[in-house]
Structure formats: structure tokens, C-alpha cells
Design an enzyme around this catalytic site. Structure first.
Site, PDB file in Angstrom:
ATOM      1  N   GLU A 361       0.865  -1.188   0.000  1.00  0.00           N
ATOM      2  CA  GLU A 361       0.000   0.000   0.000  1.00  0.00           C
ATOM      3  C   GLU A 361       0.897   1.232   0.000  1.00  0.00           C
ATOM      4  O   GLU A 361       1.208   1.773  -1.035  1.00  0.00           O
ATOM      5  CB  GLU A 361      -0.945  -0.034   1.200  1.00  0.00           C
ATOM      6  CG  GLU A 361      -2.044   1.005   1.122  1.00  0.00           C
ATOM      7  CD  GLU A 361      -3.189   0.706   2.086  1.00  0.00           C
ATOM      8  OE1 GLU A 361      -4.086   1.556   2.181  1.00  0.00           O
ATOM      9  OE2 GLU A 361      -3.189  -0.362   2.721  1.00  0.00           O
ATOM     10  N   GLU A 633      -2.221   0.730  13.454  1.00  0.00           N
ATOM     11  CA  GLU A 633      -3.366   1.151  12.657  1.00  0.00           C
ATOM     12  C   GLU A 633      -4.679   0.881  13.389  1.00  0.00           C
ATOM     13  O   GLU A 633      -5.591   1.709  13.382  1.00  0.00           O
ATOM     14  CB  GLU A 633      -3.365   0.412  11.322  1.00  0.00           C
ATOM     15  CG  GLU A 633      -4.537   0.726  10.417  1.00  0.00           C
ATOM     16  CD  GLU A 633      -4.472  -0.046   9.115  1.00  0.00           C
ATOM     17  OE1 GLU A 633      -5.093   0.404   8.141  1.00  0.00           O
ATOM     18  OE2 GLU A 633      -3.800  -1.100   9.064  1.00  0.00           O
TER      19      GLU A 633
END
Length: 841
Positions: A361, A633
Site C-alpha cells: 500500500e 493502525e
């Protein structure tokens, strides 16, 4: 213009005729040429960029110290050019110039999971270079073009996500020196690219900025060597190896151990593996290029012999920004939390502000930097990186007609504006202006800011609510289902409307600063209409907020959506919610930056401290207690059994939820700008949480401001340094007269008897004293239930042991560990707060 300069000299992008369409796994392209220099040379300058990532060499030496050049921008609109002074390296006579171009962001695969794809920007790697040789009477040019030859070397497969393979047996010896025989190489060929995209680089280069030695080295059950560097970091591993020719050594990178071995769940499809084939001619160094990884652990397979600590280093790689913020307290867990915030910022400022450095990502998600911006601007000088990124955002916005969710845009299909993500077009420039006091920031960004805000106004309903279309909402609130991270407790349209009100207010201020009278009226009307709509739909007359969750109250309080008379009730309700949740986190990306601020602003700083210092999951300190060295996260990125959350979206290095550091800087440290650029400040530290001292420092554009406070027995000492050209109002904490002092530049200090003497709780306190505090009792009971055998009745156990110190009771219980004692100690000490105080000014 740069394009005219290159074109006038005849420079063109060049590529290899062997690789017209690049495929994953293809080797990097080597380019070289030779040129003559005369004795009367005054200066030599290299201007260079590439479609891909480039390293350059002159006469056998690498040019500059930048890595992953030219970095990542929205290449279709802006491809950055760097310049290097070669004067000291160019020789009279024959010189050799060389460059290696790998896939980088232009050719390599980008995206995540099933939608990663290669060649988003270019079909193959290509080089553009120009060497200016200035003489007293003329200028000569060495331009990329027909004089350039291209071949291959040791850099084989190379990928940002998957790693690099370097085969030292294939490196052509002396290829960057004059006289190299390149007859087996090919003539390069032109590659079509719009030269109008060329732009001067303004952000700091990506560099090797630090090296870390191993913390521990051991053998895994599989026979591989595992190295723990003690810190989750961005970069790669450098090895010193000595073995037979053709020996292959692989290095795979991981963020976490599960059951004592590296776990690769957080990488998703990123292989994150570097391979090195030894040349076999004595000790040799292996250092990757054209890739980077996010990791704490390295699993090394195939090294000849046992690796010694001196043979292994972790090389930390990120944008080489200047550090500007520091923070420290008497609480070691809090200090580690702050360090984790810093490391997560470092790990995600690799050319652009990304979401994560480890998996497939690593994109410029707008919501992450929007939430984190006030913390980022305190910790580092981010003008270079973020103004460059905002330039890309504006170009993407102009081209697409909307602000994409990631910048540079590589995620098609997201074409509607959304709160906290798209409104970064407004909120980030305003934060940068407030930090640096430079109106030019607003001028450069104003068209983008205004265009975004105007694009949302037609989406509002007649009452002013933003209640249609996709919204991320309070992303990753810990109550969200694993597969639906946007399904938070807070109504997504409440969140959107609250954020747009704040965005419109910031547009009003920006229009006022730049004297845009028509826009000032337009955006004022929009902000007023949204506020009225929000209040009518979501707020009762007393200040109660629909949905009764922490994020909804925090946003309403922080974004000026309540009347003055409603704030005490709203603040009390927010405090009740936080207490009800046991001071555990109940917010996501939207709410987390604001809850502690909202509590403090409405007279509940003790609750904010307890929220910050809670160690039971989900909490800020749960990851710290469990050994995290960066911000996660997800609040539950690592599950209770030590395994990785299997959601498929689990990074252990995301900075967004580290936005709480802004509260640490402005409330615990007490530094807050009251005008753009810190020309005026309010210094108002707020002791609590059992802290006995704290200090913070921030390098503003005027110089360093620092604050230090400490209390010992009944004495409170406060020391403040104010930079030249600024003034501050200092509110002395816990002063019997609530004294405030207006001060100018210089060093100032006060010592006085403070108004409260904390009656500190410890692990040795009797259970009855601990039970007298609801929050302490809830925390202690919860930890005991989590750790003790399920057949034990914890409440009954505590009732029977009221006169015993808790430490003595623990000695009598089964299964009590040192980790459990540390957790109890932290939970108790985080509640060592003083009595209620008035609202913060």
C-alpha cells in the site's frame, strides 16, 4: 523553465531497447556515457530525474547521498529534477557518467491486495540527465540521448513492495570509470514523456538518516537467523558477508514475532525480501537499493557462517526533515508512547506522507495526514514535504475534478468528497499557515482550498447538513466490525457535517487573511448554515448530542458547534461516556485527535489524563505495555493471544492515532500558539496523571520555545524560554492565585507553593484506598479478571482484603506475573490526579 533548458541542450528521456515494456522481476537498466572536460572548467552541474528510481555515478563515485530519487509525485503532472554540483569530481580529460534506473514508483506495482498493478505511470524505466560544463567563454552540455549506452548489471529484480535481488557476480567492473568497454551494451533509445511535467524539487531528499545495531540475534526453529533491531523502522538491512561465489543470502522483513518467530501477516502480498548473490572475492557489503521496508525483525537465510552483531545494521531511510519538537515526562510509558509517535512519523514520511511503510500500500492517504497534521508540524519542519504534496493534490484535483482519497492518485473509483479525507485540501494548508505564519502558503493553496469547499456546498441539504454520499466516518473506532471499519458508533453524516463546519470556518479565516471579501461572505454564510443545520438535527437545547458517543461530543465541542451555555453539560456527558468505558478508547480516526482536548476544554482534564494513561485495551498505552515501538493502525492490531489481527488491514506503523501527541504538547507541555507562526503564545501547562515533571521544546520560525515544570513536596517550579520577536502569556499551573504573567523573549522561572499535594496511590496502597476511587477500582478489577483463573470471584476477593496492601494480596494469588504487576502499577499511577480544576482558558 526546466523543460526549455533540457530541450535546448538536446536532452531526451532514454530507455533500453531490450525493455520496452517492463515486467515485474526485470533487472534495472544501467546507462553510461563518457565526455571530455577542459582545464579551464569553472563549474559542472548535473540535473537529473528518471521514470523510476535512479542512482548516479561520476568517475566511479556515487553522486550525492539521496536514495529513491526522484521520489514520488503525481508524475503525469510533476516530475521532480534534482541538481548536483560536480565541479570537484569532474577531471580534466575523459570522464565517465553512469546511472542505474530501477522500477521505483513509476514502473513498479502500486496499490494494495487485488488491485495492485504495475506501470501506472510509465511502461519502462527511463533516464533524463543534463551535465552543464561552464567555461569562461562558453557552456557545454552532456545530455542524455544518442551518446548514452545501456546494459545490465548486478541489480536484478527490484520492487518497492517485494524487495531487490542483487547478484554481485553480474556487476560489470569499472562501468562508471573512463575506458570501460561497453561494446556489448546497446545504444539507448528515446522514450516519449511530456517535458512540461519537469519541476524543481523543493522537498527534502530521502536519505539514509540513521543506523541501528542489532538488539538480539538468534536461530529460528527453521534454521534461519533472526535479528531484532528493537525498533520498527523504515529502510533496509545492510550486511557484511564473506563466502563462496554464488552463495545466495535472503533477508525477509517483519514487524512482529508470533510464538517467537517472524510473522508476515502485516505485509499482505508484499514479499519484502532482499536477496544477495555473493561475488566471492572477500568480505563484501550487501545494501539494497530501489526498495524500502517497514520492519523491526529480519529473517536471514543462507549467510555463510554465523552473523556477528558488527556484520548487521538496520539503515533508517526517510525524508531528511529537520526535527523541531521534543517532549518528556516523569512517566516512562508516556515517554515511550511519544517516541512511538515520532517513529511512526519517520516511517511514513518517505517522500510523501503515507499510511504505512511495510505492506502493499504505502499510499498518500489524505485522512491520515489530516488527522496527524498538528502533531507533525510540532515534531518536524514539514514545509518541504507537505507543500510539495499539496502541490500534487492541487494538480490531481484540477485534473480529476475532485480531491482523491490518496495523493498521488492511484486508486480509481473514488470520486466523491468525504470529510477528514478530502477536506485535507483546506485543513492542512491552514495548519501549515498557523504553524509557520507564512501567508504565501495560503496563497499557493487557496484555489485548491476554495474549489474543494465550493464543491461540497451543493451537496448539503436545504438545512445545511452533509447527509448523502460515501463517508469514512469515525474510521476504525474499536467497536467496528473487523470487515467494516467505517461502521462506527458515531453517525457518519454527523461526523461529515461537523468536519465541514470546521472546514468552512477555516476557509473564512483564510479568505480574511488574503483579503478575499467576496469569498469571506460566501464561506461565512456556508459555515453559519451548516452550524444551524447541525444544531437543529443533532443537539438538544441543553447540549446533549445525538448518538451519545465520545466522537460526537468531542467534535461538537472542538468545532464550535455548541453555545457557551451548552458546553458544561456536553463536557460532563463526554466525561461520563469516557468513564463509562473505563477510560478505554472508543474513537477512531475522526474522534481520537479531539477527545482529550474536548475533555480539557470543558473542565475535565483529570479524565483526559486517565484516558491517556489507561493501559487496558483498547488504549494508547496497551501497545506500549506490550512492547510496541510505533503506533498501530488498529487498536487491536495485536490480539490478546499475541497473534496479528487477521482483518487483512493491520499495520503496526500508522501515525494517525498518534495524533494524541498534540494534546501532550499543548496541555501537558503547555505550548500553544495564539497567532500564526507563534508570534504570540499562551504557555499553560496542566499537571496531572501523577506526573512529577514534564518538559517540551519546539523550534518555531522565530526560535526555540521551551517549557519545563516540576513539583517536589509542596514546591512547583516552572521554567520557560521564549524566542526573540515573540511574546507569551504564562499561566502558572496550580498557583494559589492562578497567576498569569505577560513575558517577552528570554528565560523566565517561577517557584512557588502549589495548591494541591497529590495523595499518590501505589501498588502498596491498601485495597480500601484503591477502592475509594471508582476509576482505580474498575481498572484493578478488570486487570485481575483478565489474568486470574476464571473461577476466582474478583469482587468478593477484594471485599475480603480491604486492609491488605494490594501488593501483599498479589503474593497470595495464583498466576501473578511481573507483566501483570507492571500493568496494575501503570493503571493505578495513571489515576494519581489532583482535584477538580476550573475550565482551561
Amino acid at each position: 523553465m526546466l523543460s526549455a533548458q533540457f530541450e535546448a541542450a538536446g536532452a531526451v528521456f532514454v530507455g533500453s531497447p531490450e525493455r520496452r515494456v517492463g515486467e515485474p522481476g526485470d533487472p534495472a537498466v544501467y546507462f553510461r556515457t563518457e565526455f571530455e572536460a577542459c582545464p579551464d572548467l569553472l563549474s559542472a552541474t548535473l540535473h537529473i530525474t528518471a521514470l523510476g528510481a535512479v542512482e548516479t555515478y561520476l568517475n566511479g563515485s556515487e553522486v550525492g547521498d539521496e536514495v529513491l530519487a526522484p521520489g514520488w509525485t503525481s508524475y503525469r503532472h510533476r516530475l521532480l529534477v534534482r541538481s548536483h554540483d560536480l565541479t570537484a569530481t569532474v577531471r580534466t580529460g575523459t570522464n565517465a557518467f553512469g546511472a542505474i534506473v530501477g522500477d521505483g514508483w513509476a514502473v513498479g506495482r502500486l496499490g494494495f491486495e487485488e488491485i495492485t498493478r504495475p506501470r501506472i505511470y510509465a511502461d519502462r524505466p527511463a533516464l533524463l540527465s543534463l551535465i552543464e560544463l561552464r567555461y569562461p567563454d562558453r557552456t557545454e552540455y552532456v545530455a542524455s540521448g544518442e551518446r548514452f549506452r545501456c546494459g545490465q548489471g548486478s541489480v536484478r529484480a527490484n520492487s518497492l513492495y517485494d524487495g531487490v535481488t542483487i547478484d554481485a557476480t553480474l556487476e560489470p567492473a569499472g562501468w562508471t570509470e573512463p575506458g570501460f568497454d561497453d561494446r556489448t551494451w546497446h545504444d539507448s533509445e528515446p522514450v516519449d514523456w511530456d517535458m512540461a511535467t519537469l519541476a524543481e524539487a523543493t522537498a527534502e531528499p530521502i536519505r539514509r538518516v540513521e543506523e541501528l545495531p542489532p538488539l538480539k540475534i538468534w536461530k529460528s526453529p527453521a534454521g534461519t537467523t533472526v535479528v531484532d533491531f528493537g525498533q520498527n523502522l523504515p529502510g533496509w538491512v545492510r550486511l557484511r558477508l564473506d563466502g563462496p561465489r554464488g552463495t545466495t543470502v535472503s533477508v525477509r522483513h517483519a514487524e512482529v514475532l508470533v510464538d517467537g518467530v517472524p510473522d508476515y501477516t502485516t505485509l499482505r502480498t508484499a514479499e519484502a525480501t532482499d536477496r544477495y548473490v555473493l561475488a566471492g572475492d572477500g568480505p563484501e557489503d550487501f545494501e539494497p537499493r530501489f526498495t524500502y521496508h517497514g520492519f523491526r525483525y529480519a529473517e536471514i537465510d543462507g549467510p555463510p557462517g554465523d552473523l556477528q552483531p558488527e556484520d548487521v545494521r538496520a539503515v533508517v531511510v526517510h525524508s531528511d526533515m529537520t526535527r523541531t519538537g521534543w517532549f518528556e515526562t516523569s512517566n516512562d510509558l508516556l515517554n515511550r508512547l511519544h517516541e512511538n509517535v515520532i517513529w511512526s512519523m519517520r516511517g511514513n514520511f518517505v517522500g510523501i506522507p503515507t499510511d504505512c511503510p511495510q505492506r502493499d500500500e504505502r499510499l498518500g492517504w489524505t485522512g491520515d495526514i489530516n488527522a496527524f497534521a498538528p502533531t507533525a508540524t510540532y515534531l518536524y519542519d514539514v514545509r518541504g514535504v507537505l507543500m510539495s504534496w499539496l502541490g500534487d493534490l492541487a494538480l490531481e484535483q484540477k485534473d480529476l475534478g475532485f480531491v482523491p482519497y490518496v495523493v498521488p492518485d492511484v486508486q480509481p473509483g473514488h470520486d466523491t468528497p468525504t470529510a477528514l479525507w478530502s477536506d485535507v485540501a483546506v485543513r492542512l494548508p491552514w495548519q501549515l499557515y498557523w504553524e509557520y505564519g507564512d501567508e504565501e502558503i495560503l496563497r499557493r493553496c487557496y484555489d485548491s482550498m476554495a474549489t474543494f469547499t465550493r464543491s461540497v456546498v451543493p451537496l448539503l441539504d436545504p438545512t445545511g447538513l452533509w447527509n448523502t454520499g460515501f463517508q469514512f466516518g469515525d474510521w476504525l473506532d474499536p467497536s467496528t466490525p473487523m470487515d467494516r471499519p467505517g461502521q462506527s458508533k458515531a453517525d457518519r453524516y454527523l461526523v461529515a457535517t461537523a468536519f465541514f463546519h470546521q472546514t468552512a470556518r477555516e476557509m473564512v479565516r483564510a479568505a480574511d487573511v488574503l483579503d478575499r471579501a467576496d469569498d469571506l461572505a460566501y464561506f461565512t454564510e456556508a459555515a453559519d448554515r451548516v452550524r444551524a443545520g447541525f444544531r437543529a438535527e443533532y443537539v438538544s437545547s441543553s447540549g446533549r448530542i445525538t448518538g451519545e458517543c465520545a466522537t460526537s461530543y468531542a467534535l461538537a465541542i472542538r468545532f464550535g458547534l455548541l453555545d457557551e451555555g451548552q458546553l458544561p453539560h456536553a463536557g460532563a456527558r463526554l466525561a461520563d461516556i469516557v468513564r463509562r468505558d473505563g477510560y478505554r478508547i472508543s474513537t477512531g480516526f475522526a474522534g481520537t485527535p479531539h477527545v482529550a482536548h474536548a475533555l480539557t476544554a470543558t473542565g475535565h482534564p483529570d479524565d483526559a489524563y486517565r484516558l491517556l494513561l489507561q493501559t487496558r485495551a483498547p488504549s494508547f498505552l496497551d501497545p506500549v505495555v506490550r512492547g510496541a515501538t510505533t503506533i498501530w493502525e488498529r487498536w487491536d492490531a495485536i490480539l490478546a493471544d499475541g497473534t496479528v489481527n487477521p482483518s487483512g488491514m493491520t499495520s503496526l506503523n500508522h501515525y494517525a492515532l498518534g495524533s494524541v501527541a498534540n494534546w501532550m504538547h499543548t496541555v501537558i507541555g503547555g505550548v500553544r500558539a495564539t497567532s500564526p507562526g507563534y508570534r504570540t503564545m499562551r504557555i499553560a501547562p496542566w499537571p496531572g496523571g501523577g506526573l512529577t515533571h514534564a518538559r517540551t521544546a519546539h523550534d518555531t520560525v522565530h526560535g526555540r520555545v521551551s517549557v519545563e515544570w516540576e513539583h517536589e513536596d509542596d514546591a512547583m517550579t516552572v521554567r520557560v524560554t521564549i524566542p526573540c520577536g515573540t511574546t507569551a502569556v504564562v499561566a502558572l499551573p496550580e498557583h494559589p492565585d492562578r497567576a498569569e504573567h505577560a513575558v517577552g523573549a528570554g528565560r523566565h522561572a517561577w517557584t512557588y507553593t502549589h495548591t494541591t499535594t497529590p495523595d499518590l496511590l501505589t501498588l502498596d496502597s491498601p485495597v480500601e484506598r484503591l477502592a475509594a476511587h471508582d476509576a482505580v477500582l474498575a481498572s484493578v478489577s478488570g486487570i485481575l479478571r483478565d489474568h486470574l483463573p476464571p473461577h476466582l470471584d474478583v469482587e468478593q476477593l477484594l471485599r475480603r482484603s480491604m486492609t491488605l496492601p494490594l501488593s501483599v494480596l498479589l503474593n497470595e494469588l495464583p498466576g501473578v506475573t511481573d507483566h501483570m504487576r507492571r500493568e496494575l502499577t501503570a493503571a493505578i499511577e495513571c489515576n494519581n490526579t489532583s482535584s477538580e480544576r476550573p475550565l482551561l482558558p
